[in-house]
Design a protein around this motif. Structure first.
Motif, PDB file in Angstrom:
ATOM      1  N   GLY A  15      34.402  24.590  29.092  1.00  0.00           N
ATOM      2  CA  GLY A  15      34.615  23.989  30.412  1.00  0.00           C
ATOM      3  C   GLY A  15      35.280  24.959  31.366  1.00  0.00           C
ATOM      4  N   ARG A  16      36.395  24.558  31.925  1.00  0.00           N
ATOM      5  CA  ARG A  16      37.187  25.426  32.805  1.00  0.00           C
ATOM      6  C   ARG A  16      38.645  25.376  32.378  1.00  0.00           C
ATOM      7  NH1 ARG A  16      35.374  27.671  37.337  1.00  0.00           N
ATOM      8  NH2 ARG A  16      33.269  27.157  38.061  1.00  0.00           N
ATOM      9  N   ARG A  17      39.278  26.517  32.397  1.00  0.00           N
ATOM     10  CA  ARG A  17      40.705  26.591  32.036  1.00  0.00           C
ATOM     11  C   ARG A  17      41.294  27.891  32.587  1.00  0.00           C
ATOM     12  NH1 ARG A  17      41.044  24.822  26.983  1.00  0.00           N
ATOM     13  NH2 ARG A  17      38.936  23.942  26.984  1.00  0.00           N
ATOM     14  N   ASN A  18      42.623  27.945  32.710  1.00  0.00           N
ATOM     15  CA  ASN A  18      43.303  29.123  33.242  1.00  0.00           C
ATOM     16  C   ASN A  18      43.589  30.133  32.131  1.00  0.00           C
ATOM     17  OD1 ASN A  18      43.362  28.215  35.900  1.00  0.00           O
ATOM     18  ND2 ASN A  18      45.274  27.061  35.562  1.00  0.00           N
ATOM     19  N   VAL A  19      43.468  31.415  32.471  1.00  0.00           N
ATOM     20  CA  VAL A  19      43.735  32.497  31.511  1.00  0.00           C
ATOM     21  C   VAL A  19      44.511  33.605  32.215  1.00  0.00           C
ATOM     22  CG1 VAL A  19      41.669  32.048  30.126  1.00  0.00           C
ATOM     23  CG2 VAL A  19      41.536  33.635  32.061  1.00  0.00           C
TER      24      VAL A  19
ATOM     25  N   SER B  38      42.642  32.833  22.401  1.00  0.00           N
ATOM     26  CA  SER B  38      42.468  33.907  23.378  1.00  0.00           C
ATOM     27  C   SER B  38      41.109  34.571  23.194  1.00  0.00           C
ATOM     28  CB  SER B  38      43.584  34.947  23.233  1.00  0.00           C
ATOM     29  OG  SER B  38      44.826  34.387  23.609  1.00  0.00           O
ATOM     30  N   TYR B  39      40.486  34.977  24.304  1.00  0.00           N
ATOM     31  CA  TYR B  39      39.170  35.612  24.250  1.00  0.00           C
ATOM     32  C   TYR B  39      39.268  37.025  23.694  1.00  0.00           C
ATOM     33  CZ  TYR B  39      34.393  36.683  25.846  1.00  0.00           C
ATOM     34  OH  TYR B  39      33.063  37.024  25.907  1.00  0.00           O
ATOM     35  N   GLY B  40      40.400  37.716  23.973  1.00  0.00           N
ATOM     36  CA  GLY B  40      40.627  39.053  23.431  1.00  0.00           C
ATOM     37  C   GLY B  40      40.067  40.136  24.334  1.00  0.00           C
ATOM     38  N   MET B  41      39.677  41.257  23.732  1.00  0.00           N
ATOM     39  CA  MET B  41      39.174  42.395  24.475  1.00  0.00           C
ATOM     40  C   MET B  41      37.843  42.050  25.148  1.00  0.00           C
ATOM     41  SD  MET B  41      41.480  44.741  24.164  1.00  0.00           S
ATOM     42  CE  MET B  41      40.633  46.189  24.749  1.00  0.00           C
TER      43      MET B  41
ATOM     44  N   ARG C 177      46.989  51.270  28.301  1.00  0.00           N
ATOM     45  CA  ARG C 177      48.078  50.855  29.179  1.00  0.00           C
ATOM     46  C   ARG C 177      47.621  49.715  30.092  1.00  0.00           C
ATOM     47  NH1 ARG C 177      50.193  52.866  34.140  1.00  0.00           N
ATOM     48  NH2 ARG C 177      48.578  54.502  34.169  1.00  0.00           N
ATOM     49  N   ILE C 178      48.508  48.747  30.256  1.00  0.00           N
ATOM     50  CA  ILE C 178      48.225  47.613  31.136  1.00  0.00           C
ATOM     51  C   ILE C 178      48.449  48.066  32.578  1.00  0.00           C
ATOM     52  CG2 ILE C 178      48.893  45.274  31.800  1.00  0.00           C
ATOM     53  CD1 ILE C 178      49.894  44.891  28.902  1.00  0.00           C
ATOM     54  N   LEU C 179      47.372  47.942  33.405  1.00  0.00           N
ATOM     55  CA  LEU C 179      47.488  48.338  34.806  1.00  0.00           C
ATOM     56  C   LEU C 179      47.971  47.196  35.674  1.00  0.00           C
ATOM     57  CD1 LEU C 179      44.190  50.445  35.201  1.00  0.00           C
ATOM     58  CD2 LEU C 179      46.512  51.248  34.696  1.00  0.00           C
ATOM     59  N   LYS C 180      47.462  46.010  35.428  1.00  0.00           N
ATOM     60  CA  LYS C 180      47.914  44.831  36.180  1.00  0.00           C
ATOM     61  C   LYS C 180      47.555  43.571  35.418  1.00  0.00           C
ATOM     62  CE  LYS C 180      43.843  44.683  39.250  1.00  0.00           C
ATOM     63  NZ  LYS C 180      43.378  44.638  40.668  1.00  0.00           N
ATOM     64  N   VAL C 181      48.215  42.454  35.775  1.00  0.00           N
ATOM     65  CA  VAL C 181      47.997  41.162  35.111  1.00  0.00           C
ATOM     66  C   VAL C 181      47.629  40.146  36.185  1.00  0.00           C
ATOM     67  CG1 VAL C 181      48.970  39.374  33.638  1.00  0.00           C
ATOM     68  CG2 VAL C 181      49.686  41.758  33.349  1.00  0.00           C
ATOM     69  N   LEU C 182      46.537  39.411  35.958  1.00  0.00           N
ATOM     70  CA  LEU C 182      46.066  38.399  36.905  1.00  0.00           C
ATOM     71  C   LEU C 182      45.971  37.044  36.214  1.00  0.00           C
ATOM     72  CD1 LEU C 182      43.084  40.427  38.441  1.00  0.00           C
ATOM     73  CD2 LEU C 182      45.348  40.110  39.469  1.00  0.00           C
ATOM     74  N   THR C 183      46.387  35.999  36.897  1.00  0.00           N
ATOM     75  CA  THR C 183      46.147  34.634  36.411  1.00  0.00           C
ATOM     76  C   THR C 183      44.860  34.156  37.080  1.00  0.00           C
ATOM     77  OG1 THR C 183      48.484  34.170  36.111  1.00  0.00           O
ATOM     78  CG2 THR C 183      46.995  32.277  36.283  1.00  0.00           C
ATOM     79  N   MET C 184      43.852  33.836  36.243  1.00  0.00           N
ATOM     80  CA  MET C 184      42.533  33.520  36.782  1.00  0.00           C
ATOM     81  C   MET C 184      42.004  32.207  36.201  1.00  0.00           C
ATOM     82  SD  MET C 184      40.783  37.318  36.772  1.00  0.00           S
ATOM     83  CE  MET C 184      39.826  37.032  38.246  1.00  0.00           C
ATOM     84  N   ASN C 185      41.071  31.597  36.963  1.00  0.00           N
ATOM     85  CA  ASN C 185      40.402  30.380  36.488  1.00  0.00           C
ATOM     86  C   ASN C 185      39.107  30.795  35.777  1.00  0.00           C
ATOM     87  OD1 ASN C 185      38.250  27.937  37.371  1.00  0.00           O
ATOM     88  ND2 ASN C 185      40.238  27.257  36.608  1.00  0.00           N
ATOM     89  N   ALA C 186      39.022  30.457  34.484  1.00  0.00           N
ATOM     90  CA  ALA C 186      37.900  30.925  33.663  1.00  0.00           C
ATOM     91  C   ALA C 186      36.887  29.808  33.422  1.00  0.00           C
ATOM     92  CB  ALA C 186      38.410  31.463  32.332  1.00  0.00           C
ATOM     93  N   SER C 187      35.623  30.224  33.465  1.00  0.00           N
ATOM     94  CA  SER C 187      34.517  29.355  33.041  1.00  0.00           C
ATOM     95  C   SER C 187      33.756  30.098  31.946  1.00  0.00           C
ATOM     96  CB  SER C 187      33.598  29.035  34.227  1.00  0.00           C
ATOM     97  OG  SER C 187      33.145  30.230  34.833  1.00  0.00           O
ATOM     98  N   ALA C 188      32.702  29.480  31.423  1.00  0.00           N
ATOM     99  CA  ALA C 188      31.957  30.110  30.331  1.00  0.00           C
ATOM    100  C   ALA C 188      30.455  30.027  30.615  1.00  0.00           C
ATOM    101  CB  ALA C 188      32.290  29.432  29.010  1.00  0.00           C
ATOM    102  N   TYR C 189      29.709  30.985  30.066  1.00  0.00           N
ATOM    103  CA  TYR C 189      28.249  30.966  30.235  1.00  0.00           C
ATOM    104  C   TYR C 189      27.584  31.603  29.017  1.00  0.00           C
ATOM    105  CZ  TYR C 189      28.117  35.976  31.674  1.00  0.00           C
ATOM    106  OH  TYR C 189      28.203  37.343  31.717  1.00  0.00           O
TER     107      TYR C 189
ATOM    108  N   ILE D  25      41.906  39.308  27.635  1.00  0.00           N
ATOM    109  CA  ILE D  25      41.998  37.951  28.199  1.00  0.00           C
ATOM    110  C   ILE D  25      42.775  37.077  27.225  1.00  0.00           C
ATOM    111  CG2 ILE D  25      40.678  35.958  29.012  1.00  0.00           C
ATOM    112  CD1 ILE D  25      38.394  37.971  29.617  1.00  0.00           C
ATOM    113  N   GLU D  26      43.880  36.530  27.764  1.00  0.00           N
ATOM    114  CA  GLU D  26      44.789  35.726  26.948  1.00  0.00           C
ATOM    115  C   GLU D  26      44.717  34.263  27.393  1.00  0.00           C
ATOM    116  OE1 GLU D  26      49.450  35.969  25.531  1.00  0.00           O
ATOM    117  OE2 GLU D  26      48.954  36.492  27.594  1.00  0.00           O
ATOM    118  N   SER D  27      44.618  33.363  26.431  1.00  0.00           N
ATOM    119  CA  SER D  27      44.545  31.930  26.753  1.00  0.00           C
ATOM    120  C   SER D  27      45.906  31.425  27.196  1.00  0.00           C
ATOM    121  CB  SER D  27      44.058  31.155  25.529  1.00  0.00           C
ATOM    122  OG  SER D  27      44.087  29.765  25.792  1.00  0.00           O
ATOM    123  N   MET D  28      45.904  30.454  28.109  1.00  0.00           N
ATOM    124  CA  MET D  28      47.141  29.838  28.571  1.00  0.00           C
ATOM    125  C   MET D  28      47.274  28.404  28.070  1.00  0.00           C
ATOM    126  SD  MET D  28      47.313  31.343  32.501  1.00  0.00           S
ATOM    127  CE  MET D  28      48.951  30.668  32.788  1.00  0.00           C
TER     128      MET D  28
END
Length: 354
Positions: free
Chosen positions: A344-348, A312-315, A252-264, A304-307
């Motif tokens: 780089g950086r992008r919103n998800v 999308s990154y997925g689970m 079950r989805i508890l909440k949804v957040l729009t976030m700024n993603a980076s990678a490492y 994590i869903e790509s915008m």
């Protein structure tokens, strides 16, 4: 009359006798004279002399027997007709021996004779410039130079370490991204003998003489997991209908957040001294993300869903943190350094699941 003739004849005989003595004397003196060719400091002159020895002849020519003068014949040598006598006055010569300079005087011109005159002894590998058989040359008013290079070889024996190597073995007993040390590595050792050539106190060349292994190195054996983890196994992308239903992969989805993603990745440049380990102590692997634990608790399961056009990154599993990951920021782990740079950086959109 007869008396006058007798007196005249007596005077004539006396004159003839005196003349004979003169002729004999001149002839005797001529027999005692020898021709000697004197080569004095390179200039050749022919002399007639009645001297008996070389010493007498030199005195006759006002040539003094100073220290280190060169004579082609010893001073007590008897003078002979046709003799050639070479004399050279002492001149300055610089000798550079093992880096130490000394100015000497000598009438010799051959390098070997000059060094012998002053007691220089060469060992087996020593050599001179010019060569021992060559003559020094005086020119332009400069003192000639003889260089003696002292050369020897020394042997250095030392114990050197043999670094161990790391051996990677894949195993299905571990999850992908997990590692386990089966065997610790241990350095070996070897005894190395090196020949070092030394010239004038400076090491100029080295070469290996002998190498003997005393202890073999013991490789470090590391097991790397190949088993897919749960998140990877279920990391299929959720459809829009599934998301709309309020569930993703049965959670079950508890909440949804729009976030700024980076990678490492696990490199030092990306993850510093943490290397392949997360803040929770687990191994970094695909599907692990870093979060601000005040926004998303560690241990949370996410989707994590790509915008944008990026897939999308997925689970994902929130197991890591980062100094720059504060507030609505999230850091996605990728194994490839190139992927990290491309991301780089992008919103998800981040779905926090039950």
């Amino acid at each position: 009359m007869n008396q006058k003739k007798t007196q005249f004849r007596g005077k004539l005989r006396l004159i003839l006798m005196l003349l004979a003595f003169v002729i004999v004397g001149v002839g005797f003196t001529t027999m005692l004279t020898n021709e000697v060719t004197l080569v004095y400091d390179g200039e050749s002159t022919l002399y007639n002399t009645t001297s008996n020895t070389v010493k007498d002849f030199l005195a006759e020519r006002n040539i003094k027997l100073v220290d280190h003068i060169y004579l082609s014949h010893p001073v007590d040598t008897a003078i002979e007709n046709g003799m050639k006598l070479t004399v050279r006055s002492p001149k300055n010569v610089i000798i550079l021996d093992n880096g130490e300079e000394k100015t000497i005087k000598t009438g010799n011109i051959q390098v070997s004779q000059i060094l012998k005159e002053y007691g220089y002894v060469l060992k087996e590998r020593d050599y001179t410039i010019p060569k021992l058989t060559e003559n020094i040359k005086f020119k332009d008013g400069k003192d000639p130079l003889i260089i003696i290079n002292r050369v020897y070889e020394k042997v250095v024996t030392e114990v050197q370490s043999i670094p161990f190597e790391e051996e990677i073995i894949k195993t299905s007993e571990l999850l992908q991204g997990e590692k386990r040390v089966r065997q610790e590595g241990k350095d070996g050792s070897k005894v190395v003998k090196t020949g070092i050539t030394v010239m004038n106190g400076v090491e100029i060349e080295s070469h290996l003489l002998e190498e003997k292994i005393v202890n073999k190195a013991k490789n470090k054996i590391v097991e790397v997991g190949t088993k897919a983890n749960k998140i990877q196994a279920t990391n299929n992308k959720a459809s829009s209908d599934e998301i709309a239903s309020g569930y993703i992969n049965g959670r079950r989805i508890l909440k949804v957040l729009t976030m700024n993603a980076s990678a490492y990745d696990a490199s030092y440049e990306s993850n510093g001294s943490w290397g392949p380990v997360t803040a929770m102590g687990t191994n970094l692997r695909p599907g692990v993300v870093a979060v601000d634990k005040t926004v998303i608790p560690l241990g949370s399961t996410l989707y994590i869903e790509s915008m944008d056009e990026w897939p999308s990154y997925g689970m994902a599993s929130a197991e890591d943190t980062g100094g720059a990951i504060k507030g609505n920021k999230i850091d996605l782990f990728f194994q490839s350094r190139q992927t990290v740079m491309n991301f780089g950086r992008r919103n998800v959109k981040v779905y926090v699941l039950e």
